[in-house]
Design a protein around this motif. Structure first.
Motif, PDB file in Angstrom:
ATOM      1  N   LEU B 181      -0.095   6.299   2.580  1.00  0.00           N
ATOM      2  CA  LEU B 181      -0.808   5.455   3.540  1.00  0.00           C
ATOM      3  C   LEU B 181      -2.039   4.797   2.933  1.00  0.00           C
ATOM      4  N   GLU B 182      -2.775   5.562   2.103  1.00  0.00           N
ATOM      5  CA  GLU B 182      -4.084   5.078   1.664  1.00  0.00           C
ATOM      6  C   GLU B 182      -4.082   4.481   0.270  1.00  0.00           C
ATOM      7  N   ARG B 183      -3.070   4.818  -0.518  1.00  0.00           N
ATOM      8  CA  ARG B 183      -3.055   4.324  -1.894  1.00  0.00           C
ATOM      9  C   ARG B 183      -1.780   3.539  -2.176  1.00  0.00           C
ATOM     10  N   GLY B 184      -1.213   2.963  -1.116  1.00  0.00           N
ATOM     11  CA  GLY B 184       0.085   2.288  -1.228  1.00  0.00           C
ATOM     12  C   GLY B 184       0.130   1.190  -2.279  1.00  0.00           C
ATOM     13  N   GLU B 185      -0.925   0.349  -2.343  1.00  0.00           N
ATOM     14  CA  GLU B 185      -0.916  -0.776  -3.288  1.00  0.00           C
ATOM     15  C   GLU B 185      -0.817  -0.269  -4.718  1.00  0.00           C
ATOM     16  N   GLU B 186      -1.639   0.727  -5.021  1.00  0.00           N
ATOM     17  CA  GLU B 186      -1.612   1.273  -6.385  1.00  0.00           C
ATOM     18  C   GLU B 186      -0.260   1.930  -6.671  1.00  0.00           C
ATOM     19  N   LEU B 187       0.260   2.614  -5.634  1.00  0.00           N
ATOM     20  CA  LEU B 187       1.549   3.287  -5.773  1.00  0.00           C
ATOM     21  C   LEU B 187       2.642   2.286  -6.175  1.00  0.00           C
ATOM     22  N   VAL B 188       2.621   1.122  -5.514  1.00  0.00           N
ATOM     23  CA  VAL B 188       3.658   0.135  -5.807  1.00  0.00           C
ATOM     24  C   VAL B 188       3.546  -0.354  -7.260  1.00  0.00           C
ATOM     25  N   VAL B 189       2.317  -0.561  -7.738  1.00  0.00           N
ATOM     26  CA  VAL B 189       2.160  -0.949  -9.147  1.00  0.00           C
ATOM     27  C   VAL B 189       2.675   0.182 -10.040  1.00  0.00           C
ATOM     28  N   GLY B 190       2.371   1.410  -9.632  1.00  0.00           N
ATOM     29  CA  GLY B 190       2.861   2.570 -10.393  1.00  0.00           C
ATOM     30  C   GLY B 190       4.378   2.562 -10.493  1.00  0.00           C
ATOM     31  N   ILE B 191       5.028   2.208  -9.385  1.00  0.00           N
ATOM     32  CA  ILE B 191       6.495   2.163  -9.394  1.00  0.00           C
ATOM     33  C   ILE B 191       6.983   1.118 -10.400  1.00  0.00           C
ATOM     34  N   ARG B 192       6.328  -0.063 -10.391  1.00  0.00           N
ATOM     35  CA  ARG B 192       6.686  -1.110 -11.366  1.00  0.00           C
ATOM     36  C   ARG B 192       6.544  -0.587 -12.796  1.00  0.00           C
ATOM     37  N   ILE B 193       5.470   0.143 -13.023  1.00  0.00           N
ATOM     38  CA  ILE B 193       5.229   0.684 -14.371  1.00  0.00           C
ATOM     39  C   ILE B 193       6.362   1.623 -14.785  1.00  0.00           C
TER      40      ILE B 193
END
Ligand code: SF4
Ligand code: SF4
Lengths: 331, 448
Positions: B181-193
Motif C-alpha cells: 500500500l505504502e511503497r507500491g511505486e518503488e515496488l513496481v520499479v523493483g519488479i522491473r529490475i
C-alpha cells in the motif's frame, strides 16, 4: 524479562476440531433418522438407542479400567456413536438383554480387544450387529412394521428385502411381487419394515448433508457406494427385469443408506485417501448387490462393509494420494 | 474483479486476525547497543571484516559472504564496534555477531537517502545481480535464501515468468500488505529490475483476496506497465508457499526435488523486491525491514520500519509493551514462525513479524490417539500422508519415510493444525526429514 516463555515448534495455532466435537457432529447428523424412527415405531425407538449408548459407554469404561488397566477415554465420544449406530441397526422390539450382549460384543470384541479407538480393523457397531444376527436370528428378523407414533403392540413382519428374498426363494418373479412390496415413495419416507435407524432414507440423507457441511466426512464413500449399487443393480434389472429388483428399490431398501452414510464412513475402518475411499466404496457397492441377489441373507450391506474393512490396510498401503510434483515416468 | 486463482489440493483456513492491517508503517529509531548476527540467511556464514573498536557508518560492510550461497551483512547503525562475540539469536543458539555501540546516525555517503522515486533502470543485467549480491539481499518472506542465487538462472534452464509474492497467507502478519500500500511505486520499479535481471517479459503479483485495497492499488499502478499484472488469489493457507503459488498462478507443478526455475518460474517476495529497488537504484544495502508486531492482547498492533539488529523487546515496547497474559512470543506468523525464549534477540533480515500469543493459547493440547479421520491427508498441499509419516518417525522407519516422499514436505504445519487428536505430526515429520537428509548425504558421500 522474568517471565518464562513457552517454546514449541510450529505451528502455533490449532484448528477447532477435536475428536469429541467430531463425534458429537455424527450424533447430531443421526438425529433426523432418530426422530423419524420414533415417529414410525413409537417410544421404544426413543429409549432403546439411549440404553444402547449407556451400555456401550459403561462397557468401554469398565473394560478400559479393569481389563486393559488404562485411563478410560470415554470422553472422546466414540462409544456414544457406536452405541447409537448399533441400536439403529436393530429392530425396535429387541429384548434388552440381547441389546446388552450386542453392545458388549461391539465394544469389547469389536473395539477394545484391539486396543481401543483408532486400532480396530472392523466397524464395532457392525461387529455387534452381525454377532446378534447370527446368534439370535429369530429376534433379529421380527421387524416391527411402522404403525405410526405411539401405537400399542406393533405388528411385526418382514422387511422389503426380506419379502423379496423369500419370494425369490419360492420361485416367484420379482415383477409379480411388486404389489406386496412398498412403493418407492413409501420407502423413501420410511414406510417400511426395518431396523430403527434405516427406514427413512430422507432423514438419513439430511444427516449426510449435515456431515458434509460440517466437513466431518467427504462425499467419496457414500456417493461411490450408492452410485455403484444403482448402476450394478440397474444393469441387472435392464438385462432381466423379471428376476431383479429395480435399482431404486435397491437404493431405498434395507440398511443401504445408513450403511453408506454412517457405517462405511467410520474414520477408523475406512481408507485414508480419496482415491482409496473410491475403491472401497465401489467394493462395498458391488458386494452389497451380490449378497442381496445371490447370498443367503436378504441384506448385504453390513457384510459388504465388514469385508471391505478387511481390505482397508491393503488399500492404504497401495493407494497413495496424488503427490505434488510427481515426476512423470518416461517424461 | 478477476477470477480468483488457488492451488488445487489441500490447505486450511486459519482465522486471519489481521489486527495491524490498518496501522501505517512507523519508523522506529534504535539506540544503545545492538548485535548483528553474521548469519541471517540460508547458507554459509559471512566472515566479519571489521575490527573491535572500529568506527562504522550505516551501510558499511560488516561481514562478507563466503561462497556463492551466502550473503553480506552491513552495518544497520553507525557507531563503534564493541566486540565480535557469540550472542543468542532467534535460532535459540549463540551465533557470531558484530556488537555495535550506536553513536548518531551517520550514513555511508554512497547511499542515496532521498525519497525521490528513481524509475529509470540504467544498470545492466549483470550489474543488477552484482548489486543485489553486494547489498546482502535475501528472501524476506522468512526463507532468507540469498536472492542473487535465485536471479542467476542455471545454465540450460530458462525463466519465463517472475512471480511476486504478496500473498501473506500467514494469519496476523501485515508487513507485506502495508508495504504494497505504502511503497507500491518503488515496488513496481523493483519488479522491473528483477524482470531485467531474469530476462523475462512477464511478471505476476499474487495477492490474497483479503487485501482488496492492495490489489486495487497495485492494479492501478501497473496499468501502464507492460507485462506486469496483479492476480488476486483465494484466501487459503499456504497460498504463499512457493510451489503452491506457482501452481496457482501458472498451473505448473515444480517437480519433486526440483527448483521453481525447472518450470520456468522465479518467485520473489514483495519485501525482497523493494530491497532490490533500494540496492540497485539507491545503492542501499539491506539494513532495515518492515516488521509487524501483533497479537490478541497487544495494545497497539503495529507495523514498524526498523533497522536490522533492533532487539525485539524494543518493538514490543513500541507496540504498547508485553501484555500481562503473554505465554509465547513467535518470530513470524503462527503457522511457520519460531517461538523464542528471550526478548533481547535482534530483528534479522527474515523477521517478518513478532507475534505475541496469550498464555491460554500458548500450550498444546494433550496428544490423543489417531482416529484415522484422514483430515491430515486431505489438507496436505504436497499430497503426503502425515499420519503415516509420523508413525514412520515414531518407529524409526526412515527408509520407508523417504519412499513416502517425506522430503517433499514444506513444513507448512497444515497437518498439525487440523488434527482433531492434536497429534504432533510435523514434529515427527521434521525428525524424519532430518534422518532422511543424513541418509541422503551419506549415500552421496559413499558414491563419491
Ligand atoms: S488428522 Fe490426526 S487423527 Fe486424523 S488421521 Fe491425521 S493424525 Fe490421525
Ligand atoms: S506433511 Fe508437511 S507439507 Fe504436508 S501438511 Fe504437514 S507440514 Fe504441510
Amino acid at each position: 524479562m522474568d517471565k518464562l516463555l513457552t517454546v514449541s515448534m510450529s505451528p502455533h495455532a490449532h484448528g477447532r476440531d477435536t475428536t469429541p466435537k467430531l463425534m458429537l457432529g455424527v450424533v447430531i447428523a443421526l438425529l433426523p433418522a432418530w426422530a423419524a424412527s420414533v415417529w414410525f415405531f413409537g417410544w421404544g425407538a426413543l429409549y432403546v438407542p439411549v440404553l444402547s449408548v449407556l451400555f456401550s459407554v459403561i462397557f468401554e469404561y469398565l473394560i478400559a479400567k479393569y481389563l486393559l488397566k488404562k485411563e478410560p477415554s470415554i470422553r472422546d465420544g466414540s462409544a456414544v456413536v457406536t452405541g447409537l449406530l448399533l441400536a439403529f441397526t436393530l429392530p425396535v422390539n429387541i429384548p434388552v438383554w440381547i441389546l446388552a450382549i450386542g453392545t458388549l460384543v461391539a465394544i469389547g470384541v469389536g473395539k477394545m480387544s484391539f486396543g481401543g479407538l483408532g486400532t480396530n480393523p472392523f466397524n464395532p457397531a457392525l461387529v455387534g450387529r452381525v454377532f446378534l444376527f447370527i446368534s439370535f436370528p429369530v429376534q433379529m428378523t421380527s421387524w416391527p412394521l411402522p404403525k405410526g407414533f405411539a401405537t400399542a403392540d406393533a405388528v411385526t413382519g418382514a422387511t422389503p428385502l426380506g419379502l423379496l428374498k423369500e419370494g425369490m426363494r419360492q420361485g416367484e418373479h420379482v415383477a409379480n411381487m411388486v404389489r406386496e412390496l412398498p412403493t418407492n415413495y413409501d420407502m423413501f419416507m420410511g414406510h417400511m419394515g426395518g431396523s430403527m435407524g434405516e427406514v427413512a432414507a430422507v432423514a438419513l440423507l439430511l444427516g449426510f448433508l449435515y456431515l458434509l457441511w460440517r466437513r466431518i466426512i467427504t462425499w467419496h464413500i457414500p456417493v461411490t457406494i450408492l452410485t455403484t449399487v444403482f448402476l450394478f443393480s440397474g444393469l441387472m434389472w435392464l438385462i432381466n427385469p423379471a428376476d431383479n429388483a429395480s435399482p431404486v428399490f435397491h437404493l431405498l431398501s434395507g440398511g443401504l443408506m445408513l450403511g453408506a452414510i454412517f457405517m462405511a464412513t467410520d474414520y477408523v475402518t475406512s481408507p485414508m485417501t480419496p482415491q482409496g475411499m473410491v475403491w472401497y466404496g465401489v467394493g462395498i457397492g458391488l458386494l452389497t448387490v451380490i449378497i442381496r441377489r445371490w447370498g443367503a441373507y436378504p441384506e448385504g450391506v453390513q457384510f459388504a462393509i465388514l469385508i471391505m474393512n478387511a481390505f482397508v490396510p491393503l488399500i492404504n498401503m497401495y493407494v497413495k494420494p496424488k503427490r505434488f510434483g510427481e515426476v512423470k515416468k518416461n517424461g | 474483479m478477476q477470477k480468483l486463482k488457488t492451488f488445487p489440493k489441500g490447505g486450511v483456513h486459519p482465522p486471519e486476525h489481521k489486527l495491524s492491517a490498518g496501522s501505517p508503517i512507523e519508523t522506529l529509531p534504535v539506540s544503545g547497543r545492538v548485535a548483528i548476527p553474521v548469519v541471517q540467511h540460508l547458507g554459509a556464514p559471512a566472515e566479519p571484516v571489521v575490527q573491535r573498536g572500529e568506527e562504522v557508518k550505516v551501510g558499511q560492510l560488516l561481514a562478507k559472504g563466503t561462497g556463492f550461497v551466502s550473503a553480506n551483512v552491513h552495518a544497520p547503525v553507525s557507531g563503534k564496534v564493541f566486540r565480535i562475540d557469540k550472542k543468542f539469536d532467534a535460532s535459540g543458539y549463540k551465533r557470531t555477531s558484530v556488537i555495535i555501540d550506536i553513536n548518531g546516525d551517520d550514513w555511508d555517503p554512497e547511499i542515496d537517502r532521498s525519497t525521490t522515486l528513481r524509475k529509470e533502470i540504467t544498470a545492466s543485467r549483470e550489474e543488477i545481480i552484482e548489486k543485489v549480491q553486494a547489498a546482502g539481499i535475501v528472501g524476506m518472506g522468512g526463507a532468507t535464501f540469498p536472492t542473487h542465487v535465485k536471479l542467476n538462472v542455471p545454465r540450460g534452464k530458462k525463466a519465463d515468468i517472475l512471480i511476486i509474492n504478496g500473498v501473506e497467507c500467514e494469519p496476523f502478519l501485515t508487513a507485506d500488505h502495508r508495504l504494497m500500500l505504502e511503497r507500491g511505486e518503488e515496488l513496481v520499479v523493483g519488479i522491473r529490475i528483477l524482470m531485467k535481471a531474469l530476462a523475462v517479459t512477464t511478471a505476476v503479483i499474487g495477492i490474497e483476496n483479503n487485501k482488496p485495497d492492495a490489489i486495487d492499488h497495485l492494479t492501478k499502478l501497473t496499468a501502464d506497465e507492460p507485462g506486469i499484472t496483479v492476480q488476486p488469489l483465494k484466501v487459503k493457507y499456504p497460498q504463499g508457499g512457493e510451489k503452491q503459488l506457482i501452481k496457482a498462478i501458472t498451473g505448473r507443478e515444480v517437480p519433486s526435488g526440483g527448483l521453481p526455475v525447472d518450470v520456468g518460474a522465479v518467485v520473489h517476495n514483495v519485501g525482497t523486491t523493494l530491497a532490490a529497488y533500494e540496492a540497485v537504484q539507491k545503492n542501499k544495502p539491506l539494513i532495515e525491514r518492515i516488521v509487524t508486531v501483533t497479537g490478541k492482547s497487544v495494545a497497539k498492533p503495529s507495523n514498524f520500519l526498523v533497522r536490522i539488529g533492533t532487539p525485539i523487546s524494543a518493538l514490543i515496547d513500541a507496540a504498547g509493551g508485553l501484555p500481562e497474559d503473554t505465554g509465547k512470543v513467535v518470530l513470524g506468523g503462527p503457522m511457520m514462525g519460531k517461538a523464542v525464549s528471550k526478548l533481547d534477540i535482534p530483528v534479522t533480515k527474515g523477521t517478518s513479524g513478532v507475534l505475541i500469543i496469550p498464555d491460554n493459547e500458548a500450550h498444546r493440547a494433550p496428544v490423543e490417539p489417531c482416529i484415522r479421520c484422514a483430515k491430515c491427508v486431505s489438507v496436505c498441499p504436497m499430497g503426503l500422508e502425515p499420519y503415516l509419516l509420523m508413525d514412520l518417525g515414531v518407529y524409526e522407519k526412515f527408509e520407508r519415510a523417504q519412499n513416502e516422499r517425506v522430503m517433499d514436505c514444506i513444513e507448512c504445519g497444515s497437518c498439525s493444525y487440523i488434527c482433531p487428536a492434536d497429534r504432533p505430526l510435523l514434529d515427527y515429520i521434521r525428525l524424519d526429514k532430518l534422518r532422511v537428509g543424513e541418509m541422503i548425504r551419506k549415500a552421496r558421500q559413499a558414491a563419491k
